[in-house]
Write a protein that holds these residues in place. Sequence first.
Motif, PDB file in Angstrom:
ATOM      1  N   TYR A   1      -5.221   1.752   8.102  1.00 23.50           N
ATOM      2  CA  TYR A   1      -5.824   0.939   9.153  1.00 23.50           C
ATOM      3  C   TYR A   1      -5.014   1.159  10.421  1.00 23.50           C
ATOM      4  CZ  TYR A   1      -7.952  -3.138  11.411  1.00 23.50           C
ATOM      5  OH  TYR A   1      -8.631  -3.966  12.252  1.00 23.50           O
TER       6      TYR A   1
ATOM      7  N   ASP B   1       0.867  -1.176   0.000  1.00 19.91           N
ATOM      8  CA  ASP B   1       0.000   0.000   0.000  1.00 19.91           C
ATOM      9  C   ASP B   1       0.904   1.226   0.000  1.00 19.91           C
ATOM     10  OD1 ASP B   1      -1.708   2.023   0.401  1.00 19.91           O
ATOM     11  OD2 ASP B   1      -2.582   1.271   2.269  1.00 19.91           O
TER      12      ASP B   1
ATOM     13  N   PRO C   1      -6.207  -4.965   7.605  1.00 17.07           N
ATOM     14  CA  PRO C   1      -5.191  -4.392   8.497  1.00 17.07           C
ATOM     15  C   PRO C   1      -3.892  -3.934   7.840  1.00 17.07           C
ATOM     16  CG  PRO C   1      -6.072  -6.423   9.387  1.00 17.07           C
ATOM     17  CD  PRO C   1      -6.625  -6.288   8.028  1.00 17.07           C
ATOM     18  N   LEU C   2      -3.502  -4.512   6.722  1.00 17.54           N
ATOM     19  CA  LEU C   2      -2.208  -4.091   6.174  1.00 17.54           C
ATOM     20  C   LEU C   2      -2.317  -2.829   5.310  1.00 17.54           C
ATOM     21  CD1 LEU C   2      -0.145  -7.315   5.436  1.00 17.54           C
ATOM     22  CD2 LEU C   2       0.183  -5.620   7.206  1.00 17.54           C
ATOM     23  N   ARG C   3      -3.520  -2.313   5.172  1.00 17.67           N
ATOM     24  CA  ARG C   3      -3.627  -0.989   4.538  1.00 17.67           C
ATOM     25  C   ARG C   3      -3.032   0.048   5.484  1.00 17.67           C
ATOM     26  NH1 ARG C   3      -9.085  -0.069   1.109  1.00 17.67           N
ATOM     27  NH2 ARG C   3      -8.881  -1.885  -0.233  1.00 17.67           N
ATOM     28  N   LYS C   4      -2.417   1.054   4.883  1.00 20.42           N
ATOM     29  CA  LYS C   4      -1.705   2.025   5.718  1.00 20.42           C
ATOM     30  C   LYS C   4      -2.668   2.891   6.532  1.00 20.42           C
ATOM     31  CE  LYS C   4       2.670   1.285   4.881  1.00 20.42           C
ATOM     32  NZ  LYS C   4       3.695   1.082   5.906  1.00 20.42           N
TER      33      LYS C   4
ATOM     34  N   ASP D   1      11.523   3.132   2.530  1.00 20.08           N
ATOM     35  CA  ASP D   1      11.264   4.471   1.997  1.00 20.08           C
ATOM     36  C   ASP D   1      12.370   5.433   2.402  1.00 20.08           C
ATOM     37  OD1 ASP D   1      10.725   4.579   4.657  1.00 20.08           O
ATOM     38  OD2 ASP D   1       8.755   5.519   4.492  1.00 20.08           O
TER      39      ASP D   1
ATOM     40  N   ILE E   1      -3.371   1.207  14.202  1.00 22.50           N
ATOM     41  CA  ILE E   1      -2.984   0.231  15.210  1.00 22.50           C
ATOM     42  C   ILE E   1      -3.516   0.711  16.548  1.00 22.50           C
ATOM     43  CG2 ILE E   1      -1.040  -0.924  16.328  1.00 22.50           C
ATOM     44  CD1 ILE E   1       0.613  -0.312  13.902  1.00 22.50           C
TER      45      ILE E   1
ATOM     46  N   TYR F   1       9.160   0.266   5.435  1.00 17.44           N
ATOM     47  CA  TYR F   1       7.842   0.688   4.957  1.00 17.44           C
ATOM     48  C   TYR F   1       6.916  -0.520   4.876  1.00 17.44           C
ATOM     49  CZ  TYR F   1       4.168   2.915   2.323  1.00 17.44           C
ATOM     50  OH  TYR F   1       2.946   3.395   1.938  1.00 17.44           O
ATOM     51  N   ARG F   2       7.456  -1.620   4.421  1.00 16.75           N
ATOM     52  CA  ARG F   2       6.660  -2.849   4.382  1.00 16.75           C
ATOM     53  C   ARG F   2       7.612  -4.026   4.408  1.00 16.75           C
ATOM     54  NH1 ARG F   2       3.207  -6.509   4.305  1.00 16.75           N
ATOM     55  NH2 ARG F   2       2.508  -7.720   2.515  1.00 16.75           N
TER      56      ARG F   2
ATOM     57  N   GLU G   1       3.456  -8.678  10.191  1.00 18.57           N
ATOM     58  CA  GLU G   1       3.812  -7.815   9.066  1.00 18.57           C
ATOM     59  C   GLU G   1       3.405  -6.363   9.332  1.00 18.57           C
ATOM     60  OE1 GLU G   1       2.656  -9.549   5.324  1.00 18.57           O
ATOM     61  OE2 GLU G   1       3.844 -11.332   5.699  1.00 18.57           O
ATOM     62  N   LYS G   2       2.309  -6.175  10.052  1.00 19.04           N
ATOM     63  CA  LYS G   2       1.919  -4.814  10.432  1.00 19.04           C
ATOM     64  C   LYS G   2       2.881  -4.287  11.512  1.00 19.04           C
ATOM     65  CE  LYS G   2      -1.369  -1.503  10.365  1.00 19.04           C
ATOM     66  NZ  LYS G   2      -1.769  -0.796   9.144  1.00 19.04           N
TER      67      LYS G   2
ATOM     68  N   LEU H   1      -5.949  -9.125   3.844  1.00 18.97           N
ATOM     69  CA  LEU H   1      -5.221  -8.081   4.557  1.00 18.97           C
ATOM     70  C   LEU H   1      -5.167  -6.742   3.815  1.00 18.97           C
ATOM     71  CD1 LEU H   1      -2.325 -10.327   5.897  1.00 18.97           C
ATOM     72  CD2 LEU H   1      -4.429  -9.708   7.043  1.00 18.97           C
ATOM     73  N   PHE H   2      -5.437  -6.763   2.499  1.00 12.66           N
ATOM     74  CA  PHE H   2      -5.405  -5.503   1.736  1.00 12.66           C
ATOM     75  C   PHE H   2      -6.751  -5.166   1.099  1.00 12.66           C
ATOM     76  CE2 PHE H   2      -0.890  -6.424   1.827  1.00 12.66           C
ATOM     77  CZ  PHE H   2      -0.316  -5.178   1.949  1.00 12.66           C
TER      78      PHE H   2
ATOM     79  N   LEU I   1       0.206   4.361   0.050  1.00  9.91           N
ATOM     80  CA  LEU I   1      -0.478   5.576   0.507  1.00  9.91           C
ATOM     81  C   LEU I   1       0.501   6.598   1.083  1.00  9.91           C
ATOM     82  CD1 LEU I   1      -3.401   6.671   0.897  1.00  9.91           C
ATOM     83  CD2 LEU I   1      -3.260   5.837   3.238  1.00  9.91           C
ATOM     84  N   ASP I   2       1.397   6.146   1.950  1.00 14.65           N
ATOM     85  CA  ASP I   2       2.327   7.073   2.608  1.00 14.65           C
ATOM     86  C   ASP I   2       3.534   7.420   1.738  1.00 14.65           C
ATOM     87  OD1 ASP I   2       0.602   6.871   4.667  1.00 14.65           O
ATOM     88  OD2 ASP I   2       1.855   5.566   5.901  1.00 14.65           O
TER      89      ASP I   2
ATOM     90  N   GLU J   1       6.170  -2.600  10.655  1.00 18.89           N
ATOM     91  CA  GLU J   1       6.164  -1.244  10.100  1.00 18.89           C
ATOM     92  C   GLU J   1       6.344  -0.168  11.162  1.00 18.89           C
ATOM     93  OE1 GLU J   1       2.567  -1.072   7.796  1.00 18.89           O
ATOM     94  OE2 GLU J   1       3.216  -2.713   6.508  1.00 18.89           O
ATOM     95  N   ARG J   2       6.200  -0.530  12.411  1.00 23.79           N
ATOM     96  CA  ARG J   2       6.428   0.512  13.426  1.00 23.79           C
ATOM     97  C   ARG J   2       7.648   0.216  14.299  1.00 23.79           C
ATOM     98  NH1 ARG J   2       2.490   0.470  18.314  1.00 23.79           N
ATOM     99  NH2 ARG J   2       2.692  -1.676  18.988  1.00 23.79           N
TER     100      ARG J   2
END
Lengths: 173, 395
Positions: free
Chosen positions: A149, A62, A144-147, B346, A151, B352-353, B53-54, A120-121, A64-65, B57-58
Amino acid sequence: MAKSVHPAIPKLEPLVGPVAATQAHGETTIAVPADRIRNAALLLRDDSELDYSQLADLTAVDRLDLDEQPRFLIVYHLLSHRRRERLRLHVPLPDDDPAIASVVAVWPTADWFEREVYDLFGIRFVGHPNLRRIILSDDWEGHPLRKDYPIGIEDVAFTHTVGRIQPQQVDLP
Amino acid sequence: MTLERSTRDDTLILNVGPQHPSTHGVLRIVLELDGETIVRAEPVIGYLHTGFEKEYERRTYLQAVTLTDRMDYLSTLINNLGYALAVEKLFDLEVPPRARVLRVLLAELTRINSHLVWLGTTALELGAMSVFLYCMRERELIMDLNEMISGARMMTSYIRPGGLTMDIPEGFIGKVEEFLRLMPCRIQEYEDLLRDNELWIERNRGIGVLPAETALALGVTGPILRASGVAWDLRKAMPYSGYEEYDFDICVQTDADCYARYRVRVDEMRESLKIIRQALDRLPDGPVVTDDRKVAPPPRHELALSMEALIHHFKLFTEGMKPPAGEVYAAVESPRGELGFYVVSDGSGKPYRIHVRAPSFANLQVLAAIAPGHLVADLIAITASLDPVMGDVDR
């Protein structure tokens, strides 16, 4: 440095129009338009010179960012056992109801990978034999893996102190 | 849900798992049965989903290391290695020779560890309890080695982008030597218990046959693919971390059944011992972390003397390393097959992913293809022979 043309490019171009290829970190990436992915996949698998017999991985990004358009990118990692070579395919997809043709008929392994991306997307794979959520439960909302979404917005499941705890001033010595 | 409905009116739907002592973790399988015979088997996954995976990203690139070994808790160091190689590829970075050799050594120890757990639990599920106890006994030695290097017995996080966390401690080499002396006869012991054991053969021979074409089409990798007669091993085919310099064989079997998968994994333990021997013999002296200060922090003693070192240290631990923008895919041969890390940067201090091409995820798909036609009891043998680690499947 002389730029060598990837053998897949001259074969793909009559089929899908001009393709953009990039080389970085010893990896080749080819961008394919979404409406041509089935044809491109069949060619890459069946052409005896290319012979990408295995789909190693399928996922999405994604963007988006990253402020890149269009928003989604489907990423295929192909593997040729005979030539010991990998190839990455990029397929850009727009934000609005993203959908793309399924490649399950070309590489059966895509079944679960496409379901995971759908889950997830929220990207639909048209022609997938069984497009249901795979990781999350069937009644899950959102992808959830969309930017976008977030946390940590989920309410805690239980608490017995709601409304009773008041922040207090603490005097430190 | 369509899953729970029979396709015929004379069949029975039976739910196995997700909590079941012999499903190798929280795996649920919906079976459609005609008497004792499986008509349809549908694996249902996701019960161990943790959103890795989420979560990546942080985290900074360094913090993310700790997530890699928690996914596949039996191949911790190989997961660390796969991730480290991907990030190093983004930096176009080479690690020092000592780190390269130690990485191979540790990866092969991890492979033995994973295969031991596989062998022990599989034997346990098929009723051979003593094998389990023997395997756990030897696994303990590897856990001790893990503890020596990293302080943790399972979640090592020892291999990092740029090299290793620190050098191996004193006495480690001796312990590995001891392990190498001990292990060949211990592997022979398992073989004596199983190889010609009639019950073991009866439960595994001709069960869960997976032809090579089906395996390739379904994206199967690792020992399962090699048991189907395809000599494909990333350590040979696309070497990383210097595997091309080691002398070892790809273990292949042609029967494609559960017994062949057992043979491949036991043979691989012996090959791993060969690699560890060679790694010990060639282990060079020198640093184990890169001197690229944009990736790894400067050594402690420099901080008191160099302003630049102090700044590097501060930047690394507040913002983290910042690989140039781009994307890479790095794959290693895990005990279960191709473990790939797809990392998108990025240019900031956080990935980023990150997508993980989990070998168990792809391998588990074949269950639906090979289980039909077998008895319910054989499902246990078939699932076990696929060696899924559910943390790896669900991520």
